[in-house]
Design a protein around this motif. Structure first.
Motif, PDB file in Angstrom:
ATOM      1  N   ILE A 113       0.883  -1.181   0.095  1.00 26.38           N
ATOM      2  CA  ILE A 113      -0.025  -0.038   0.114  1.00 26.38           C
ATOM      3  C   ILE A 113       0.800   1.122  -0.077  1.00 26.38           C
ATOM      4  O   ILE A 113       0.678   2.175  -0.660  1.00 26.38           O
ATOM      5  N   GLY A 114       2.097   1.318   0.649  1.00 29.70           N
ATOM      6  CA  GLY A 114       2.861   2.517   0.668  1.00 29.70           C
ATOM      7  C   GLY A 114       3.536   2.768  -0.580  1.00 29.70           C
ATOM      8  O   GLY A 114       3.975   3.838  -0.827  1.00 29.70           O
ATOM      9  N   GLU A 115       3.429   1.855  -1.600  1.00 31.07           N
ATOM     10  CA  GLU A 115       4.147   2.080  -2.762  1.00 31.07           C
ATOM     11  C   GLU A 115       2.925   2.135  -3.866  1.00 31.07           C
ATOM     12  O   GLU A 115       3.192   2.534  -5.101  1.00 31.07           O
ATOM     13  N   ALA A 116       1.856   1.923  -3.485  1.00 33.03           N
ATOM     14  CA  ALA A 116       0.797   2.062  -4.395  1.00 33.03           C
ATOM     15  C   ALA A 116       0.605   3.267  -5.174  1.00 33.03           C
ATOM     16  O   ALA A 116       0.260   3.351  -6.467  1.00 33.03           O
ATOM     17  N   ALA A 117       0.562   4.459  -4.508  1.00 35.78           N
ATOM     18  CA  ALA A 117       0.290   5.443  -5.324  1.00 35.78           C
ATOM     19  C   ALA A 117       1.090   5.885  -6.395  1.00 35.78           C
ATOM     20  O   ALA A 117       1.027   6.469  -7.504  1.00 35.78           O
ATOM     21  N   ASP A 118       2.575   5.317  -6.136  1.00 35.03           N
ATOM     22  CA  ASP A 118       3.416   5.579  -7.311  1.00 35.03           C
ATOM     23  C   ASP A 118       3.268   4.833  -8.570  1.00 35.03           C
ATOM     24  O   ASP A 118       3.951   5.012  -9.487  1.00 35.03           O
ATOM     25  N   ARG A 119       2.336   3.902  -8.371  1.00 34.11           N
ATOM     26  CA  ARG A 119       1.992   3.244  -9.725  1.00 34.11           C
ATOM     27  C   ARG A 119       0.745   3.740 -10.571  1.00 34.11           C
ATOM     28  O   ARG A 119       0.527   3.227 -11.554  1.00 34.11           O
ATOM     29  N   ILE A 120       0.233   4.910  -9.869  1.00 35.56           N
ATOM     30  CA  ILE A 120      -0.585   5.584 -10.726  1.00 35.56           C
ATOM     31  C   ILE A 120       0.005   6.744 -11.785  1.00 35.56           C
ATOM     32  O   ILE A 120       0.902   7.559 -11.249  1.00 35.56           O
ATOM     33  N   ALA A 121      -0.387   6.803 -12.838  1.00 36.14           N
ATOM     34  CA  ALA A 121       0.223   7.539 -13.877  1.00 36.14           C
ATOM     35  C   ALA A 121      -0.800   8.986 -14.032  1.00 36.14           C
ATOM     36  O   ALA A 121      -0.294  10.006 -14.492  1.00 36.14           O
TER      37      ALA A 121
ATOM     38  N   GLN B  99      -5.540   2.617  -2.770  1.00 36.96           N
ATOM     39  CA  GLN B  99      -6.221   1.255  -1.931  1.00 36.96           C
ATOM     40  C   GLN B  99      -6.796   0.562  -3.137  1.00 36.96           C
ATOM     41  O   GLN B  99      -6.594  -0.726  -2.739  1.00 36.96           O
ATOM     42  N   LEU B 100      -6.941   1.162  -4.097  1.00 31.77           N
ATOM     43  CA  LEU B 100      -7.768   0.192  -5.304  1.00 31.77           C
ATOM     44  C   LEU B 100      -6.586  -0.485  -5.885  1.00 31.77           C
ATOM     45  O   LEU B 100      -6.708  -1.648  -6.077  1.00 31.77           O
ATOM     46  N   VAL B 101      -5.430   0.449  -5.947  1.00 29.61           N
ATOM     47  CA  VAL B 101      -4.087  -0.386  -6.783  1.00 29.61           C
ATOM     48  C   VAL B 101      -3.664  -1.622  -5.678  1.00 29.61           C
ATOM     49  O   VAL B 101      -3.415  -2.785  -6.143  1.00 29.61           O
TER      50      VAL B 101
END
Lengths: 436, 436
Positions: B225-233, B345-347
């Protein structure tokens, strides 16, 4: 009906000069399935399986012309472009390759350098899967699963009207042999009040037939049922791995999601409609009282010969069995004739609202169980929801899959007067879940 | 948290030398969204929207270096390769383009020839969508829809534990402006005993936020979860067109299929996490009694600033209103803060079982309705299942969409001390169904 024609390529007396081809359980000269492979250290390329060898199609391109050459030119690192061409080029290639590989072919010397030992090659997905759709048209499976929830009324009211399906995950479709990591997920057994996150405890397999789409349709333009079979480029085996505990908790109201998207394994060879022509069969008669298909799904020719007689088998080998050198244990023996709808009906239904299918799209049939316990194509059914474990020859028992277990799907087409053919293996072994 | 950083590019005092940029409702210099366009007669290429112009990124590649140049080199006819690079190159490009387009840039003369009038360009999907997943995390929508089936207990027991989602159809994701053909399908109103096949009578729209995936994850490897935002372009608007009558009949037990796969319309510009940094917001507090997220979905920084304050609007214009020159009628005004789970959270949930996300995958939020009738992001909700029609200024009324109706989604981000930005339009007009 796409590929229903019989011709000289189906002659059971045909022999190949490739030594392992004659009598090969899967790939005699009468099959000639299409795939993408790479030899050791080499790039991906199109190939045809013959016995225990793979023929490199680019390598023999100089021996092809016309439509057959067009197929090979359209194939690159995937077959999508070639599948898009439809039956003409695919059939022309089959005819020519049959000539080239049969006993007495004058081209043998020029072809031999382009035959690779299959065991030393890597098989890939034959096409880039644009979209993957999984149906639910194994009526015994739907009945068995429904009975666990609704003993008196296992099939929902829509089942005999609508070819039920849902969109699956394309990114996690993997070729046979790829290890499958047990998923973590939310599980909430009935006895617990809140869910917990961890490894699935009820990991299962599903025995399915896969259907490859050839020529597609434009968005907004349905495919009439009479043309639907021509959109099918071929077939494979498909294991729709399923985490039953995750599924039971997450699936309402929008259907399965993480319970199934961690992996779907397919056999890597596309067995063509042409190869399957001898094994076409009438659709199983609908039981008395079942509704007739609505007109957009009704086609006489399809009802007469649109089903496929393909024996489907699922085998299990555990780590312990492997260590003891034991043969895999049969979990199920079933048949593709247990589809309530034909493959053409699935295509016509899928496109009926205007959804565009694209070359290389993949459809799953849904689990193809038969009517009895020995033909149940999932552990959920065979163990009655995990309540009645299966005994294995190693002395172990299984309710669901354990780490180290390997599931192997295979298929066989047999008919008097024709050479039997198969699909090759669809195999996957379970790795432990990552730490949660 | 990917893109949460504020820097000089967010300065509201920044002005551009592109005349239409300053005060542009969607695309001032503080936005700089990414897309794929083609000028009249030209090939597809990467661009950035600025005012009513589009900057051709290849054309100005000579003015870029380092990470910014890498982004443009990785972009071809789609942005997939560039999105895969993650925040570094995306941010570097933003910084450099901001320099180049701001008032006083010494490069103006070299850039002007590479600015195209947006109105004369075609906008395409910014990326090839490998997989499209639609979530259901608008809690007011889920409550409103659930209430129609279960008045006393609208939300299912899993709703507050599991970010509910399902796989959608990637092939039929289309860019704004593409006409949407009404689907035919099986409909079975409660008053009829058997279904019939024909045009959907209950065609609806859904107001959603779209989420573009940047760097992906390997199969079997979850995203913490701590890395998930970085997967969003980045983000877009998404209209999940829905045929409610087809949906009601087909959806059990595997979820929506043909009811939604005939078209999904998105706005063509990717609004980046960098552009949205000023509009991050704390996640709405969970009502008393709601469970805390399970650890794999819990992250303090995400809860503190992982939500997005984006006003979302849906407008309707009928053929009659167009003929009379009337302005579109507002169907809904809502906000992306109505997501019960954050995009991160979705990612994290999507990948938690090992499912691999790939650059260019698209997630939908689910319908983002607010708590009252004026903020309902679908007609199903706004008309109470079609029972209470909406009155339009033309004297017409609507329960569901008619042929010729056009739905327009738009968005606005506003915060004191920052320049407002928008998303551009997500627009689609309904064509009649093909003859069934």
């Amino acid at each position: 009906m796409g590929g229903a024609r019989l011709d000289g390529t189906h002659d059971p007396a045909l022999r190949s000069w490739v030594p392992s081809a004659d009598g090969h359980p899967d790939f005699p000269i009468q099959n000639l399935p299409l795939g993408i492979f790479s030899p050791t250290g080499g790039a991906r390329r199109a190939g045809i399986a013959i016995g225990d060898r793979i023929l490199d199609l680019r390598g023999i391109a100089g021996l092809l012309s016309g439509e057959a050459a067009r197929f090979v030119e359209a194939a690159g690192e995937t077959l999508n472009g070639a599948l898009a061409l439809g039956a003409g080029p695919r059939r022309a290639l089959r005819l020519r390759i049959c000539e080239l590989l049969r006993q007495g072919s004058p081209e043998r010397a020029g072809i031999e350098p382009h035959l690779h030992e299959a065991a030393s090659c890597t098989l890939h997905l034959p096409a880039a899967v644009g979209d993957y759709t999984d149906f639910y048209v194994g009526i015994h499976h739907a009945t068995n699963v429904g009975r666990q929830f609704r003993p008196d009324n296992p099939l929902l009211p829509n089942y005999k009207w609508v070819p039920i399906g849902y969109h699956g995950r394309a990114s996690s479709v993997v070729p046979s042999g790829t290890p499958v990591r047990r998923p973590n997920g939310q599980r909430k057994p009935a006895a617990e009040t809140v869910p917990s996150f961890g490894p699935s405890r009820n990991l299962d397999y599903e025995l399915e037939l896969g259907i490859w789409i050839g020529p597609g349709n434009e968005l907004g333009e349905p495919v009439p049922i009479g043309e639907a079979a021509d959109r099918i480029a071929g077939y494979c085996l498909l294991n729709d791995w399923s985490a039953r505990d995750i599924q039971g908790w997450e699936y309402q109201p929008l259907g399965p999601f993480l319970a199934k998207n961690f992996a779907t394994t397919i056999s890597p060879w596309i067995v063509t409609p042409e190869a399957l022509a001898p094994f076409r069969a009438p659709q199983a008669p609908r039981p008395d009282g079942d509704p007739a298909p609505l007109p957009y799904l009704a086609d006489e020719a399809d009802a007469a010969s649109g089903a496929l007689a393909i024996e489907l088998e699922a085998l299990l080998v555990t780590a312990d069995m492997k260590a003891k050198g034991m043969a895999p244990h049969r979990l199920a023996l079933s048949d593709a004739r247990h589809m309530y709808w034909t493959a053409a009906q699935l295509v016509a239904h899928h496109a009926s609202g205007g959804c565009n299918l694209r070359p290389g799209d993949l459809l799953g049939s849904g689990t193809l169980s038969g009517p009895d316990r020995a033909s149940c194509g999932s552990l959920l059914e065979a163990t009655n929801g995990g309540r009645e474990p299966i005994a294995l020859p190693s002395g172990e028992e299984r309710r669901f899959l354990q780490d180290g277990d390997e599931v192997i799907l295979s298929a066989r087409c047999r008919r008097e007067g024709f050479a039997p053919i198969g699909f090759g293996e669809c195999r996957g072994a379970i790795l432990p879940a990552p730490s949660a």
